[in-house]
Design a protein around this motif. Structure first.
Motif, PDB file in Angstrom:
ATOM      1  N   SER A 119      -2.414   8.757   6.579  1.00  0.00           N
ATOM      2  CA  SER A 119      -1.288   8.360   5.758  1.00  0.00           C
ATOM      3  C   SER A 119      -0.709   9.551   5.006  1.00  0.00           C
ATOM      4  N   THR A 159      -2.564   2.488   3.648  1.00  0.00           N
ATOM      5  CA  THR A 159      -1.380   2.226   4.462  1.00  0.00           C
ATOM      6  C   THR A 159      -1.674   2.606   5.902  1.00  0.00           C
ATOM      7  N   LEU A 175       7.561   1.317  -0.458  1.00  0.00           N
ATOM      8  CA  LEU A 175       6.469   0.547   0.128  1.00  0.00           C
ATOM      9  C   LEU A 175       6.040  -0.602  -0.780  1.00  0.00           C
ATOM     10  N   TRP A 193      -6.250   6.427   3.770  1.00  0.00           N
ATOM     11  CA  TRP A 193      -5.818   7.000   2.498  1.00  0.00           C
ATOM     12  C   TRP A 193      -5.343   8.432   2.716  1.00  0.00           C
ATOM     13  N   ASN A 247      -5.542  -1.518  -0.988  1.00  0.00           N
ATOM     14  CA  ASN A 247      -5.354  -1.326   0.449  1.00  0.00           C
ATOM     15  C   ASN A 247      -4.589  -0.034   0.708  1.00  0.00           C
ATOM     16  N   ALA A 257       1.337   8.691   2.440  1.00  0.00           N
ATOM     17  CA  ALA A 257       1.806   7.950   1.275  1.00  0.00           C
ATOM     18  C   ALA A 257       1.351   8.620  -0.022  1.00  0.00           C
ATOM     19  N   ARG A 314       2.748  -2.399  -1.838  1.00  0.00           N
ATOM     20  CA  ARG A 314       1.316  -2.135  -1.820  1.00  0.00           C
ATOM     21  C   ARG A 314       0.559  -3.328  -2.398  1.00  0.00           C
ATOM     22  N   LEU A 374      -5.859   1.184   8.537  1.00  0.00           N
ATOM     23  CA  LEU A 374      -5.387   1.636   7.234  1.00  0.00           C
ATOM     24  C   LEU A 374      -6.148   2.877   6.808  1.00  0.00           C
ATOM     25  N   SER A 389     -10.144  -2.644   4.989  1.00  0.00           N
ATOM     26  CA  SER A 389      -9.171  -3.142   4.021  1.00  0.00           C
ATOM     27  C   SER A 389      -9.920  -3.471   2.752  1.00  0.00           C
ATOM     28  N   ASP A 441      -0.600   8.100  -2.505  1.00  0.00           N
ATOM     29  CA  ASP A 441      -1.678   7.198  -2.919  1.00  0.00           C
ATOM     30  C   ASP A 441      -2.156   7.465  -4.346  1.00  0.00           C
TER      31      ASP A 441
END
Length: 323
Positions: free
Chosen positions: A131, A112, A55, A120, A110, A133, A57, A118, A85, A135
């Motif tokens: 998400s 995803t 990704l 977290w 930010n 992700a 970021r 978006l 954001s 983080d």
């Protein structure tokens, strides 16, 4: 999509519509740089872009007008809520102005997601809603990147956040305690399981009793199958126990004045391990808002204007460097 998650998205998209243009109006003048650019940042607003796994970021960075690159400077991470954001979080919280007055760098990472929604990976949300992700890894890498362009005081790196961003603060305190000195969740509770951090982390938590998006109490409220959150009380008790704070808190109403529309109380647990403490600032009849800031949409409820979350957060952070 459930009723509550729909309300969250509608509310935060309303914030984006209201605060977004103001927050992004300076975007063409911001300097965009990636992790390969190591030129020191000057006072003002900047963008950082880095690769984390597969990704790309990004994060907005505000360097205060008083910044001196020869002096190690505190850093405050400010984590946005769902459908917000970094730039919208800057407008929503008003932290840039506090940064300029107090002399800390404020960073708006930010999350995803798809389009404007978006989020977290703060725990609590089932797969497909939030998400997935890494983080925590992103924040760690972001701090490493920032250290190449800003003279960071590594003992004074903090995190605050709104809603889903507040939930992410709790995750950072649990899993990145070697880097995060203290946290300030606003209108967001713990969404992770009880995980013992490597070191105790002080917490100051703000919450309105009439928050309809992240309720103060969960007892008697049917949680949606996509969401698993602790109540405010459970979050505070969990962290006070983790920090080995006194069971009985010190309670004060000193944050309220006669004639104020909303009553604000402060409950302080401590001292705990290495002088840590856990503080709950309760806004009676307050909504899903950032104290001291006017809510951009009525759907979020009332905000306490008799206190400033920014001032209280920074005063708290100053008392709790990394040890």
């Amino acid at each position: 999509m459930s009723t509550r998650v729909s309300l969250v998205v509608v509310a935060m998209l309303s914030i984006a519509a209201t605060a977004g243009p103001a927050a992004c109006q300076d975007r063409p003048t911001l300097r965009v740089a990636d992790e390969k650019t190591s030129e020191p940042l000057l006072p003002g607003d900047h963008w950082r872009k880095l690769s984390v796994g597969k990704l790309t970021r990004t994060a907005a960075v505000h360097v205060p007008v008083t910044y001196d690159r020869k002096v190690p400077t505190p850093v405050v991470l400010a984590l946005h809520g769902v459908a917000m954001s970094g730039p919208i979080m800057a407008a929503f919280s008003g932290l840039n102005e506090t940064s300029d007055r107090k002399g800390f760098v404020v960073v708006y990472p930010n999350g995803t997601g798809s389009g404007p929604v978006l989020t977290w990976n703060a725990g609590g949300f089932v797969k497909g809603v939030s998400s997935q992700a890494d983080d925590v890894g992103f924040i760690r890498q972001l701090l490493d990147d920032l250290a190449t362009v800003v003279n960071i005081d590594q003992n004074r790196v903090y995190a605050c956040g709104m809603s889903n961003g507040a939930m992410m603060c709790y995750r950072l305190a649990s899993e990145l305690s070697d880097r995060i000195a203290a946290i300030a969740p606003v209108a967001g509770t713990m969404a992770i399981g009880n995980r013992e951090p490597d070191r105790a982390v002080s917490v100051i938590h703000f919450h309105g009793t009439r928050d309809t998006l992240v309720p103060f109490e969960t007892e008697g409220i049917k949680q949606m199958p996509w969401l698993r959150l602790k109540s405010v009380e459970e979050s505070i008790r969990t962290w006070a126990k983790t920090n080995r704070c006194d069971v009985q808190p010190a309670i004060s109403d000193l944050l309220s004045k006669e004639g104020d529309e909303l009553t604000v109380t402060r409950r302080r647990y401590g001292p705990g391990v290495e002088g840590t403490e856990v503080v709950l600032v309760t806004v009676t009849d307050g909504g899903h808002t950032w104290p001291g800031q006017v809510p951009p949409v009525e759907l979020l409820g009332k905000s306490a204007m008799n206190i400033s979350a920014n001032e209280l957060i920074w005063a708290f952070f100053q008392q709790h460097p990394l040890k």
